[in-house]
Design a protein around this motif. Structure first.
Motif, PDB file in Angstrom:
ATOM      1  N   GLU A 291       0.829  -1.223   0.000  1.00 46.20           N
ATOM      2  CA  GLU A 291       0.000   0.000   0.000  1.00 46.20           C
ATOM      3  C   GLU A 291       0.862   1.272   0.000  1.00 46.20           C
ATOM      4  O   GLU A 291       0.590   2.236  -0.718  1.00 46.20           O
ATOM      5  CB  GLU A 291      -0.915  -0.015   1.227  1.00 46.20           C
ATOM      6  N   LYS A 295       0.953   3.536  -2.963  1.00 45.80           N
ATOM      7  CA  LYS A 295       0.628   4.961  -2.760  1.00 45.80           C
ATOM      8  C   LYS A 295       1.731   5.861  -3.302  1.00 45.80           C
ATOM      9  O   LYS A 295       1.489   6.868  -3.964  1.00 45.80           O
ATOM     10  CB  LYS A 295       0.417   5.218  -1.273  1.00 45.80           C
ATOM     11  N   GLU A 299       1.356   8.176  -6.341  1.00 42.93           N
ATOM     12  CA  GLU A 299       1.697   9.601  -6.227  1.00 42.93           C
ATOM     13  C   GLU A 299       2.725   9.998  -7.278  1.00 42.93           C
ATOM     14  O   GLU A 299       2.662  11.057  -7.890  1.00 42.93           O
ATOM     15  CB  GLU A 299       2.240   9.876  -4.813  1.00 42.93           C
TER      16      GLU A 299
END
Length: 365
Positions: A291, A295, A299
């Motif tokens: 995760e 992430k 991003e």
């Protein structure tokens, strides 16, 4: 059968024991042992002697009573002496014949002297000196008789000793033969008895052996029967004990196996729980890392996409006026391009599926 006989020499009526076997077989001519040995037994006078009846002389020749009695006594003594002399001479002759030459010569000299003296005395006055001659003859006869008796006694003793010696030897020989015969007979009887005893013992031994064999067979059969019963009972008892032990052992093994299985199951459950815990921790850690990575990637992609979009928009704005064909939508370019938001999502989803499969493989192992 007669048990007594008259000796032809001494005229005594004697029993069978007083004669030898050979003399007894001669019958009336038999001589007793005493006469044969030169030591005749004294002459036995008859219990009721018959007096001799002398003929009465004629009156003219009759002598005075005393002279007649004396003369008769002298005549009887002379007759008896003559008869005794003849008997002694016959016996002495028989004894002298077996004695030594010196004794035979002495006896012949004495007989010669006696005969000469008797002839001389007979030639002299027979009537006047008859009594004296008879007295002298009696003395000589007595002397001669004593000498002859001495010689006869010596010869008889010698002969008796020889006969006794021979008889003893014969008796010993006979006794030895009888003993040998008796011993042989006894040995024969003993041998027969021993053989019979051996046969009886053999038969007894065979019967005993047969009886013993039968008893042994019977005893053996009985023992085998008892042994079979004991063996069967023992086998049944052993089988029962073995069955009980087997059941007990099986129960113990089953209990042990069950306990072992339960222990293994418990250990497996504990291990599984540990593995599940580790897997959960790894999964949580991996998920957190994914995760965080996702992430960060999102991003980054978003930043790159935003920068690229801004670049494209800048390029598009610069070229919008120069190009005649309308430009394609951004969503389509993003779908085809390598670094669009949709592509990033697909890649992230694909990575999550692969990680999940790898985790499941680890848990199974």
């Amino acid at each position: 059968m007669s048990t007594s006989r008259t000796c032809s020499s001494c005229t005594n009526d004697l029993t069978r024991a007083d004669f030898s076997k050979n003399q007894w077989q001669k019958g009336p001519n038999a001589k007793c042992k005493g006469c044969i040995s030169g030591n005749p037994p004294p002459k036995k006078e008859p219990e009721n002697p018959v007096p001799e009846i002398s003929p009465s002389p004629s009156p003219e020749l009759r002598e005075p009573a005393e002279d007649v009695v004396k003369k008769e006594e002298e005549e009887q003594a002379a007759a008896a002496a003559a008869a005794e002399k003849e008997r002694i001479e016959a016996e002495a002759a028989a004894a002298k014949k077996a004695s030594e030459e010196a004794e035979a010569a002495k006896k012949a000299e004495e007989e010669k002297a006696a005969a000469e003296l008797a002839a001389k005395l007979k030639a002299e006055e027979e009537a006047k000196k008859k009594a004296e001659e008879e007295r002298i003859a009696a003395e000589l006869a007595a002397k001669k008789k004593a000498e002859e008796e001495k010689i006869a006694a010596e010869a008889a003793a010698k002969k008796r000793a020889e006969e006794e010696k021979i008889a003893a030897e014969l008796e010993a020989k006979k006794k030895a033969e009888e003993e040998a015969k008796k011993k042989a007979e006894e040995e024969k009887i003993a041998a027969e008895a021993a053989a019979k005893k051996a046969e009886e013992e053999k038969i007894a031994a065979e019967l005993e052996a047969k009886k013993k064999a039968e008893e042994d067979a019977k005893k053996k059969a009985e023992e085998e029967k008892i042994a079979a019963e004991i063996a069967a009972k023992k086998k049944a008892e052993e089988e029962k004990i073995a069955a009980e032990l087997e059941a007990k052992k099986q129960a113990e093994e089953e209990a042990k196996k069950k306990a072992e299985e339960e222990k293994i199951a418990a250990e497996a459950a504990a291990k599984k729980a540990e593995e599940e815990k580790i897997a959960a921790e790894l999964e949580a850690k991996k998920k957190a890392e994914e995760e965080a990575k996702k992430k960060a990637d999102e991003e980054k992609i978003a930043a790159e996409a935003a920068a690229k979009k801004a670049e494209e928009e800048k390029i598009a704005a610069a070229t919008v006026q120069t190009q005649e064909t309308p430009k394609e939508p951004v969503e389509k370019k993003e779908a085809v391009g390598a670094k669009t938001a949709t592509e990033a999502n697909d890649i992230a989803q694909k990575s999550d599926e692969e990680f999940t499969k790898e985790a499941e493989c680890c848990i199974i192992l």
